[in-house]
Design an enzyme around this catalytic site. Structure first.
Site, short mmCIF file in Angstrom:
data_model
loop_
_atom_site.label_atom_id
_atom_site.label_comp_id
_atom_site.label_asym_id
_atom_site.label_seq_id
_atom_site.Cartn_x
_atom_site.Cartn_y
_atom_site.Cartn_z
N TYR A 177 -47.00 -33.87 25.22
CA TYR A 177 -45.76 -33.31 25.06
C TYR A 177 -45.92 -31.76 24.69
O TYR A 177 -45.40 -31.45 24.99
CB TYR A 177 -45.12 -33.97 23.46
CG TYR A 177 -43.71 -33.07 23.14
CD1 TYR A 177 -42.62 -32.69 23.34
CD2 TYR A 177 -43.95 -32.37 21.72
CE1 TYR A 177 -41.68 -32.71 23.17
CE2 TYR A 177 -43.08 -31.44 21.42
CZ TYR A 177 -41.94 -32.09 21.79
OH TYR A 177 -40.23 -30.87 21.25
N ARG A 224 -46.15 -27.40 10.16
CA ARG A 224 -45.59 -26.11 9.43
C ARG A 224 -43.53 -26.51 9.14
O ARG A 224 -43.29 -26.70 8.28
CB ARG A 224 -45.89 -25.27 9.81
CG ARG A 224 -44.95 -24.47 8.62
CD ARG A 224 -45.12 -22.19 9.70
NE ARG A 224 -44.11 -22.71 10.94
CZ ARG A 224 -43.83 -21.84 11.30
NH1 ARG A 224 -44.49 -20.61 11.69
NH2 ARG A 224 -42.56 -21.95 11.98
N ARG A 234 -35.43 -33.98 13.67
CA ARG A 234 -36.25 -34.23 15.16
C ARG A 234 -37.06 -34.87 14.53
O ARG A 234 -37.89 -34.65 13.38
CB ARG A 234 -35.78 -32.87 15.25
CG ARG A 234 -35.32 -31.74 16.06
CD ARG A 234 -35.25 -30.43 16.96
NE ARG A 234 -35.99 -30.11 16.05
CZ ARG A 234 -35.05 -28.67 15.40
NH1 ARG A 234 -34.16 -28.80 15.31
NH2 ARG A 234 -35.97 -28.27 14.63
N PHE A 294 -51.55 -9.72 22.29
CA PHE A 294 -50.66 -10.26 23.28
C PHE A 294 -51.67 -11.94 23.04
O PHE A 294 -50.69 -12.51 23.01
CB PHE A 294 -50.37 -11.05 24.00
CG PHE A 294 -49.43 -11.34 24.48
CD1 PHE A 294 -48.52 -11.15 24.96
CD2 PHE A 294 -49.64 -12.33 25.56
CE1 PHE A 294 -46.93 -11.81 25.24
CE2 PHE A 294 -48.85 -13.21 25.97
CZ PHE A 294 -47.48 -13.22 25.91
#
Length: 423
Positions: A177, A224, A234, A294
């Protein structure tokens, strides 16, 4: 002085480096890691795309706009395309018989100039309602960028459709997932970096490392966000793990189950830490400064978040966040591989110090931390990042006492940590 400023003052006095870095960040330090582009230099379509980028994610907008050259626009479009796909997946008002084909076919909409979707009720629906502007800018990109974005969009849509009607059971399915919603993002970005020639071909070719970059961030978010996801209905924690600690995942939030809940939490954090060696190897290959910033900033935010969550009952009671000043310090420090290794070392040591001897995962946690230590042993000037002179500490404390109100305002600049859920 009221209770709120006193609490704020106490927090800052405990972390004087936060004060210094918040001031340094606000007074121009942010330009080093997040320089902004001139909107007037962009065409109308791109200006609109960057406006949507800023509206959907301030944190991503900042780091994307700091990228060099044409890579910046490619990553901006990549983000918006995946945000549009994610908005379809998240919209619970779209029936499955409509949603599943849309997810499967979404990549083809990039080449349909008029395609848009006007029925979404999601907050980011503008990226679907004005998809023609996004797809137009997509088609203006070099073919090498188009091919990457279309391919990742296709694979992600198929993966999202697969998990619409099934829960995450095994740890293998958890990895699968996370691969679909975040690992593929890491792989796509890595291919864009190499396509831009700012990075070597190996960065885009080594999909295992790129996948780990995404999985580390995604697992951190899922860990978290336990309580938030529960409140939204969910479930992303793998049943294989939580079923050893409770009959239902929601039971972990009950006060009487807090000890078992924390043990479950620690096991999942230990699982996530296994990606850190791959993260360090990946980052060590990067040559371009803007690409390094980044990639590195979200990763150091993630390790700091895991350190804050480890063995912490608050995960099941509310939101666990790293301090704003801490986030700014990480953003300004994580500009080279030695600094990142030192940061990783610092936070895994913090976790190590909190490992309960009675925790069922304690041996595994110690083992993974040992492997991270061997890759990030401190050496040189970056090893001790927070040793400050008595004069500096005195000045910082004085600043804290005099400036709490000013800082409470400017620290809002960093309120959204660059660690978003999924995207």
């Amino acid at each position: 002085m009221s209770a709120f400023p006193m609490e704020l003052l106490k927090k800052w006095l405990g972390h004087p480096e936060d004060i210094y870095n918040l001031l340094r960040f606000k007074m121009g330090g942010y330009r080093a890691v997040m320089p902004r582009i001139d909107p007037d230099s962009l065409g109308r379509g791109l200006r609109t795309c960057y406006r949507y980028l800023n509206q959907t994610s301030r944190s991503f907008a900042a780091v994307i706009q700091a990228l060099d050259g044409e890579l910046r626009h490619a990553v901006c479009i990549f983000y918006l395309v995946l945000r549009a796909l994610d908005t379809i997946e998240d919209d619970m008002t779209i029936s499955l018989d409509v949603k599943v084909p849309m997810l499967h076919e979404f990549h083809s909409y990039l080449y349909q100039p008029e395609w848009k979707y006007m029925e979404s009720k999601e907050k980011d629906r503008q990226v679907l309602e004005d998809f023609p502007t996004i797809s137009m800018e997509f088609r203006k990109l070099s073919k090498v960028y188009q091919d990457v974005i279309s391919d990742i969009c296709h694979k992600m849509g198929v993966g999202m459709a697969e998990f619409l009607e099934k829960k995450v059971d095994s740890q293998h399915e958890w990895d699968k997932y996370c691969h679909y919603v975040a690992g593929l993002v890491g792989i796509g970005l890595s291919r864009l970096f190499s396509a831009s020639e700012l990075e070597d071909p190996i960065v885009g070719q080594d999909t295992e490392l790129a996948n780990s970059m995404g999985l580390f961030l995604q697992k951190t978010n899922i860990i978290r966000d336990y309580l938030e996801d529960q409140l939204e209905g969910r479930e992303f924690w793998p049943r294989e793990v939580w079923s050893r600690y409770a009959k239902k995942l929601s039971d972990l939030a009950k006060p009487e189950n807090i000890d078992m809940a924390v043990q479950c939490l620690n096991e999942l954090i230990t699982n996530a830490l296994h990606h850190v060696p791959d993260v360090l190897t990946y980052l060590s290959r990067l040559k371009n400064q803007s690409v390094f910033n980044f990639c590195a900033i979200p990763q150091v935010m993630a390790i700091a978040t895991l350190a804050a969550c480890y063995n912490n009952k608050q995960v099941f009671r509310g939101v666990v966040k790293i301090r704003k000043g801490q986030a700014v310090t990480l953003m300004m420090d994580a500009t080279n591989i030695q600094a990142v290794k030192a940061i990783m070392y610092q936070y895994v040591e913090e976790i190590y110090q909190k490992i309960p001897s009675t925790d069922p995962s304690s041996n595994k946690t110690q083992q993974v931390i040992a492997s991270i230590r061997t890759m990030s042993l401190p050496g040189g000037p970056m090893a001790s990042r927070h040793h400050y002179s008595p004069i500096y500490l005195s000045c910082a404390m004085l600043l804290a006492a005099l400036s709490w109100q000013y800082l409470s305002t400017i620290s809002k600049a960093t309120e959204e940590q660059p660690l978003p859920h999924r995207l």
